[in-house]
Scaffold this motif. Structure first.
Motif, short mmCIF file in Angstrom:
data_model
loop_
_atom_site.label_atom_id
_atom_site.label_comp_id
_atom_site.label_asym_id
_atom_site.label_seq_id
_atom_site.Cartn_x
_atom_site.Cartn_y
_atom_site.Cartn_z
N PRO A 122 0.81 -1.22 0.00
CA PRO A 122 0.00 0.00 0.00
C PRO A 122 0.84 1.26 0.00
CG PRO A 122 0.05 -0.94 2.19
CD PRO A 122 0.78 -1.91 1.29
N ALA A 123 0.33 2.27 -0.67
CA ALA A 123 0.99 3.57 -0.64
C ALA A 123 0.82 4.21 0.73
CB ALA A 123 0.42 4.46 -1.73
N TYR A 124 -0.30 3.92 1.36
CA TYR A 124 -0.50 4.42 2.71
C TYR A 124 -1.56 3.61 3.41
CZ TYR A 124 -4.24 7.11 0.47
OH TYR A 124 -5.33 7.50 -0.27
N LEU A 125 -1.62 3.84 4.71
CA LEU A 125 -2.52 3.11 5.58
C LEU A 125 -3.27 4.14 6.43
CD1 LEU A 125 -1.71 -0.11 7.53
CD2 LEU A 125 -2.66 1.83 8.76
N GLN A 126 -4.56 3.86 6.66
CA GLN A 126 -5.39 4.78 7.42
C GLN A 126 -5.99 4.08 8.64
OE1 GLN A 126 -8.28 5.67 4.35
NE2 GLN A 126 -7.28 7.59 3.88
N TRP A 127 -6.29 4.88 9.63
CA TRP A 127 -7.04 4.39 10.79
C TRP A 127 -8.31 5.20 10.94
CZ3 TRP A 127 -6.13 0.22 13.93
CH2 TRP A 127 -4.90 -0.43 13.75
N TYR A 128 -9.40 4.47 11.24
CA TYR A 128 -10.71 5.08 11.43
C TYR A 128 -11.27 4.63 12.77
CZ TYR A 128 -11.00 6.28 6.43
OH TYR A 128 -10.79 6.80 5.19
N ARG A 129 -12.15 5.46 13.29
CA ARG A 129 -12.90 5.10 14.49
C ARG A 129 -14.36 4.92 14.10
NH1 ARG A 129 -13.38 7.87 20.39
NH2 ARG A 129 -15.56 7.27 20.78
N GLN A 130 -14.99 3.87 14.63
CA GLN A 130 -16.42 3.66 14.36
C GLN A 130 -17.15 3.41 15.67
OE1 GLN A 130 -17.52 0.39 11.74
NE2 GLN A 130 -19.38 1.46 11.11
N ASP A 131 -18.15 4.24 15.92
CA ASP A 131 -19.02 4.07 17.08
C ASP A 131 -20.27 3.31 16.64
OD1 ASP A 131 -17.59 7.01 17.70
OD2 ASP A 131 -17.81 5.66 19.40
N GLY B 87 -4.80 19.05 1.19
CA GLY B 87 -4.23 18.54 2.44
C GLY B 87 -5.00 17.37 3.01
N ARG B 88 -6.16 17.08 2.45
CA ARG B 88 -6.98 15.98 2.99
C ARG B 88 -7.51 15.13 1.84
NH1 ARG B 88 -10.92 18.75 7.37
NH2 ARG B 88 -11.07 16.61 8.11
N VAL B 89 -6.68 14.97 0.82
CA VAL B 89 -7.17 14.35 -0.41
C VAL B 89 -7.52 12.89 -0.23
CG1 VAL B 89 -5.97 15.97 -1.91
CG2 VAL B 89 -4.82 13.88 -1.19
N ASN B 90 -6.98 12.25 0.78
CA ASN B 90 -7.20 10.82 0.93
C ASN B 90 -8.12 10.48 2.09
OD1 ASN B 90 -5.43 9.94 -1.24
ND2 ASN B 90 -3.77 10.73 0.05
N GLU B 91 -8.80 11.45 2.65
CA GLU B 91 -9.71 11.19 3.75
C GLU B 91 -11.09 10.87 3.20
OE1 GLU B 91 -7.85 14.59 6.63
OE2 GLU B 91 -9.95 14.03 6.92
N GLN B 92 -11.62 9.74 3.61
CA GLN B 92 -12.99 9.40 3.26
C GLN B 92 -13.92 9.87 4.38
OE1 GLN B 92 -14.31 5.67 1.21
NE2 GLN B 92 -12.28 4.98 1.84
N PHE B 93 -15.07 10.38 3.99
CA PHE B 93 -16.10 10.74 4.94
C PHE B 93 -17.29 9.81 4.70
CE2 PHE B 93 -14.40 14.60 6.79
CZ PHE B 93 -13.42 14.94 5.88
N PHE B 94 -17.80 9.26 5.79
CA PHE B 94 -18.86 8.27 5.69
C PHE B 94 -20.19 8.83 6.20
CE2 PHE B 94 -16.89 4.23 4.57
CZ PHE B 94 -15.55 4.51 4.74
N GLY B 95 -21.25 8.32 5.60
CA GLY B 95 -22.57 8.57 6.13
C GLY B 95 -22.82 7.69 7.35
#
Lengths: 111, 117
Positions: free
Chosen positions: A30-39, B101-109
Motif C-alpha cells: 500500500p501507498a499508505y494506511l489509514q485508521w478510522y474510528r467507528q461508534d 491537504g486531505r485528499v485521501n480522507e474518506q467521509f462516511f454517512g
C-alpha cells in the motif's frame, strides 16, 4: 490471498493506560494506511493516515507506526479515556480509489 | 470536510422486494462510494459512483442486484433488488472530497441498517 488482520477480540484497558491496536496485512504494497474510528450505529470517522515512507505519525494522543517490512501498523492511544471506547478500523489503499478495510478491533476503556 | 446523510436509517423488508437508499452530501464531490458492512465483518466496497458515468462495481457485485444512480454531485442512490436474508447488512455511502491537504480522507454517512425477513 490478500488479507488484513486486526485483533478480533475486544481489548479492555484501564483508563489512563496506553491502548495498542495492531493491523497486519499480507500481499499488499500500500501507498499508505489509514485508521478510522467507528461508534455503534455510525459510519467510520477518519483519524490518521501514514504513508509508506513514514515510520510514525502523531496527532494529539494518537500515534501510528507503519512497518512495511513487517507489513504491520500499530495504533496507540495514550492516556486513554472511556470516551475512546469504540471500534478502530485500519484501511489500506490498494488502488486509485479503492480501499480495503480490516474487521476492526473493539476497544473498551474502563473507568 | 463533508457532512453526509442517508435515508432510511434502518428498514425491515420482506424477501423478494427492493429498497432504495439515498445518500445526500452537503457539498459537491466527484468521488462517491457505496460499502456494505455485514455483522462482524469489515467494510466491503460495492461500487464507485462518479457523476456523469456508469458506476464501477467490485468483484461479486452486479448492477442488476445493486443499481446505482448519481444524478448530480451531491446525491446518489443505491437500490438493493430482489432482497434475500443474506442482504441484511449496514449499507454506507462515503465520499472523497479531495480538499487540499486531505485528499485521501474518506467521509462516511451514518449507514442504513437493512434487515431482510
Amino acid at each position: 490471498s490478500q488479507k488484513i488482520e486486526q485483533n478480533s477480540e475486544a481489548l479492555n484497558i484501564q483508563e489512563g493506560k496506553t491502548a495498542t491496536l495492531t493491523c497486519n496485512y499480507t500481499n499488499y504494497s500500500p501507498a499508505y494506511l489509514q485508521w478510522y474510528r467507528q461508534d455503534p450505529g455510525r459510519g467510520p470517522v477518519f483519524l490518521l493516515l501514514i504513508r509508506e515512507n513514514e515510520k510514525e505519525k502523531r496527532k494529539e494522543r494518537l500515534k501510528v507506526t507503519f512497518d512495511t517490512t513487517l507489513k504491520q501498523s500499530l495504533f496507540h492511544i495514550t492516556a486513554s479515556q472511556p470516551a475512546d471506547s469504540a471500534t478502530y478500523l485500519c484501511a489500506l489503499k490498494t488502488g486509485t480509489y479503492k480501499y480495503i478495510f480490516g474487521t476492526g478491533t473493539r476497544l473498551k476503556v474502563l473507568a | 470536510s463533508a457532512v453526509i446523510s442517508q435515508k432510511p436509517s434502518r428498514d425491515i423488508c420482506q424477501r423478494g422486494t427492493s429498497l432504495t437508499i439515498q445518500c445526500q452530501v452537503d457539498s459537491q464531490v466527484t468521488m462517491m462510494f457505496w460499502y456494505r458492512q455485514q455483522p462482524g465483518q469489515s467494510l466491503t466496497l460495492i461500487a464507485t459512483a462518479n457523476q456523469g458515468s456508469e458506476a464501477t462495481y467490485e468483484s461479486g457485485f452486479v448492477i442488476d442486484k445493486f443499481p446505482i444512480s448519481r444524478p448530480n454531485l451531491t446525491f446518489s442512490t443505491l437500490t438493493v433488488s430482489n432482497m434475500s436474508p443474506e442482504d441484511s447488512s449496514i449499507y454506507l455511502c462515503s465520499v472523497l472530497p479531495g480538499t487540499s491537504g486531505r485528499v485521501n480522507e474518506q467521509f462516511f454517512g451514518p449507514g442504513t441498517r437493512l434487515t431482510v425477513l
